[in-house]
Scaffold this active site. Structure first.
Site, PDB file in Angstrom:
ATOM      1  N   SER A 135      11.017  12.122   1.276  1.00  0.00           N
ATOM      2  CA  SER A 135      11.131  11.855   2.704  1.00  0.00           C
ATOM      3  C   SER A 135      12.604  11.659   3.040  1.00  0.00           C
ATOM      4  CB  SER A 135      10.320  10.602   3.037  1.00  0.00           C
ATOM      5  OG  SER A 135      10.505  10.236   4.382  1.00  0.00           O
ATOM      6  N   LYS A 161      10.136  16.292   3.527  1.00  0.00           N
ATOM      7  CA  LYS A 161       9.650  15.744   4.800  1.00  0.00           C
ATOM      8  C   LYS A 161      10.859  15.240   5.566  1.00  0.00           C
ATOM      9  CE  LYS A 161       7.434  11.273   5.776  1.00  0.00           C
ATOM     10  NZ  LYS A 161       6.239  10.442   5.476  1.00  0.00           N
ATOM     11  N   LYS A 163      12.320  13.126   8.804  1.00  0.00           N
ATOM     12  CA  LYS A 163      12.045  12.169   9.865  1.00  0.00           C
ATOM     13  C   LYS A 163      12.591  12.763  11.160  1.00  0.00           C
ATOM     14  CE  LYS A 163      10.182   8.678   7.644  1.00  0.00           C
ATOM     15  NZ  LYS A 163       8.810   8.210   7.987  1.00  0.00           N
ATOM     16  N   ASP A 189       7.848  13.853  10.224  1.00  0.00           N
ATOM     17  CA  ASP A 189       7.205  12.567  10.504  1.00  0.00           C
ATOM     18  C   ASP A 189       7.966  11.895  11.653  1.00  0.00           C
ATOM     19  OD1 ASP A 189       5.930  10.140  10.523  1.00  0.00           O
ATOM     20  OD2 ASP A 189       6.503   9.558   8.479  1.00  0.00           O
ATOM     21  N   GLU A 214       3.426  14.521  11.234  1.00  0.00           N
ATOM     22  CA  GLU A 214       2.855  13.197  10.982  1.00  0.00           C
ATOM     23  C   GLU A 214       3.120  12.249  12.152  1.00  0.00           C
ATOM     24  OE1 GLU A 214       4.342  11.899   7.175  1.00  0.00           O
ATOM     25  OE2 GLU A 214       3.542   9.872   7.399  1.00  0.00           O
ATOM     26  N   ASP A 239      -0.824   8.693  10.108  1.00  0.00           N
ATOM     27  CA  ASP A 239      -0.370   7.709   9.120  1.00  0.00           C
ATOM     28  C   ASP A 239      -0.682   6.323   9.707  1.00  0.00           C
ATOM     29  OD1 ASP A 239       1.074   5.904   7.576  1.00  0.00           O
ATOM     30  OD2 ASP A 239       3.009   6.888   7.762  1.00  0.00           O
ATOM     31  N   LYS A 263      -1.884   5.409   2.380  1.00  0.00           N
ATOM     32  CA  LYS A 263      -0.973   4.388   1.851  1.00  0.00           C
ATOM     33  C   LYS A 263      -1.813   3.149   1.559  1.00  0.00           C
ATOM     34  CE  LYS A 263       3.158   5.569   4.521  1.00  0.00           C
ATOM     35  NZ  LYS A 263       3.846   5.281   5.797  1.00  0.00           N
ATOM     36  N   GLY A 291       4.407   6.773   1.133  1.00  0.00           N
ATOM     37  CA  GLY A 291       5.290   5.856   0.417  1.00  0.00           C
ATOM     38  C   GLY A 291       5.873   4.836   1.361  1.00  0.00           C
TER      39      GLY A 291
END
Ligand code: SMG
Ligand code: MG
Length: 369
Positions: A135, A161, A163, A189, A214, A239, A263, A291
């Site tokens: 990430s 991934k 952000k 995400d 996400e 998420d 998670k 994570g």
């Protein structure tokens, strides 16, 4: 098993590089560890809550308080503490899933160490290593982002991934796609940074051929995720919204999420996480392990979970050196884009108590009956 004491440790873990999301920037983690002493041996658990309530309503001081004042007394009062009955034991405490998950992890670790069984075997793992993604936080410039991504590609990560947030989305995503090539696995995400009116804008992400998007909208706004899923080609993955097996099934059946991020901390522990995994497998929904910048303690258990059959996408289960110069356990090292699933009893890792002491942010708090 009888619980004799619960020691709460607070450890300051500097990150190798600051991690920026749509809700904030962190350069160190304030980690709450739970060390359980029982009549059959001890166990460790890690709490995933952040120092502020930015990702969810939970935060580390609140978790420590709930553990000490509301959950620990229930553990001490039980004649026989069994991990599989904690859901029932803690049912008088509403929410506070990250706090519950930290204790559940420690109880499981103690229980499994005493019986010589690994987390992986107990949870139902079918693989000896797991595919890993990474990430990547919001950068100060696109050039810096591209450098960071290239480093992770060189290290062998199997999925990137990014952000994103308003103002940091289409262009950085397009440039990373260009850098890593059309076939590389890429997802984004948003950590709830968008609103329903942004759907036409988010739809432009389809051009970057992403694995998934996400949690673009507020955790309680399932309806906007349904609207997005109907408007965009990119699969929508929740998420923050998915806090229980019931909510997850509901979100799947209503078409809000076609992929699920699991998670354990967010859902109250590894056993609820397995229940969500099972519900997703039953419905043909792929899952992956999220994570929370865990140290080796939480990571060891996440890697075991990610070895279950329904985890068909690479997780945010990166190597220790992506986060920390020194980990609180033996380091997790990437090999061909994978991490090995620990095989020893319990979590299978050894907590470096010397380092826990050295990095302590405050004296440990010992809670007894
Ligand atoms: O552990 O590699 C990790 C971090 C993965 O991006 C990650 N987590 O929303 O999925 C998420 C975020 C939440 C953590 S922000 C501190
Ligand atoms: Mg997320």
């Amino acid at each position: 098993m009888k619980v004799r004491s619960i020691t709460l440790h607070r450890v300051g873990m500097p990150l190798v590089r600051p991690f920026e999301t749509s809700f904030g920037r962190e350069s160190a983690r304030d980690v709450l560890l739970v060390h359980l002493e029982t009549d059959t041996g001890d166990g460790w658990g890690e709490c995933v809550a952040g120092s502020t309530p930015g990702y969810s309503s939970e935060y580390v001081d609140g978790c420590a308080h709930v553990i000490e004042h509301h959950l620990a007394p229930r553990l001490f009062a039980a004649d026989d503490v069994v991990a599989s009955e904690l859901g029932h034991l803690f049912s008088g405490v509403v929410g506070h899933r990250m706090a519950k998950a930290a204790l559940e992890a420690a109880v499981l670790d103690a229980e499994l160490r005493a019986s010589g069984v690994s987390f992986a075997r107990y949870l139902g793992a079918v693989r000896s290593e797991v595919d890993c993604g990474v990430s990547v936080g919001i950068s100060t410039s696109i050039d810096e982002l591209l450098d960071e991504v290239q480093g992770y590609v060189d290290a062998g990560y199997l999925r990137i991934k990014l952000k994103i947030k308003p103002g940091w989305d289409l262009e950085p995503v397009r440039r990373v796609r260009e850098l890593i090539g059309a076939d590389a696995a890429l997802q984004v995400d948003a950590n709830t940074a968008y609103v329903r009116g942004d759907i036409p804008h988010l739809k432009q992400l389809d051009a970057s051929n992403l694995l998934l998007i996400e949690q673009p909208f507020d955790e309680e706004d399932i309806a906007s995720h349904i609207a997005l899923a109907g408007a965009i080609e990119t699969p929508v993955c929740l998420d923050e919204s998915l806090v229980s097996v019931g909510v997850t099934i509901d979100a799947i059946e209503r078409g809000a999420t076609s992929v699920v991020n699991i998670k354990p901390g967010r859902v109250g522990g590894y056993l609820p996480a397995v229940a969500i995994h099972d519900a997703c497998v039953e419905r043909g929904v792929p899952v992956w392990c999220g994570g929370m910048l865990e140290t080796g303690i939480g990571r060891s258990m996440n890697v075991a979970l990610a070895a279950l059959p329904g985890f068909t996408l690479p997780g945010d289960t990166s190597a220790s050196d992506r986060y920390y110069r020194e980990d609180l356990t033996e380091p997790f090292v990437l090999s061909n884009g994978r991490l090995a699933v620990p095989t020893g009893p319990g979590s299978g890792v050894t907590v470096r108590t010397d380092l826990v002491r050295e990095l302590a942010l405050m004296p440990p708090r010992v809670v007894t009956r």
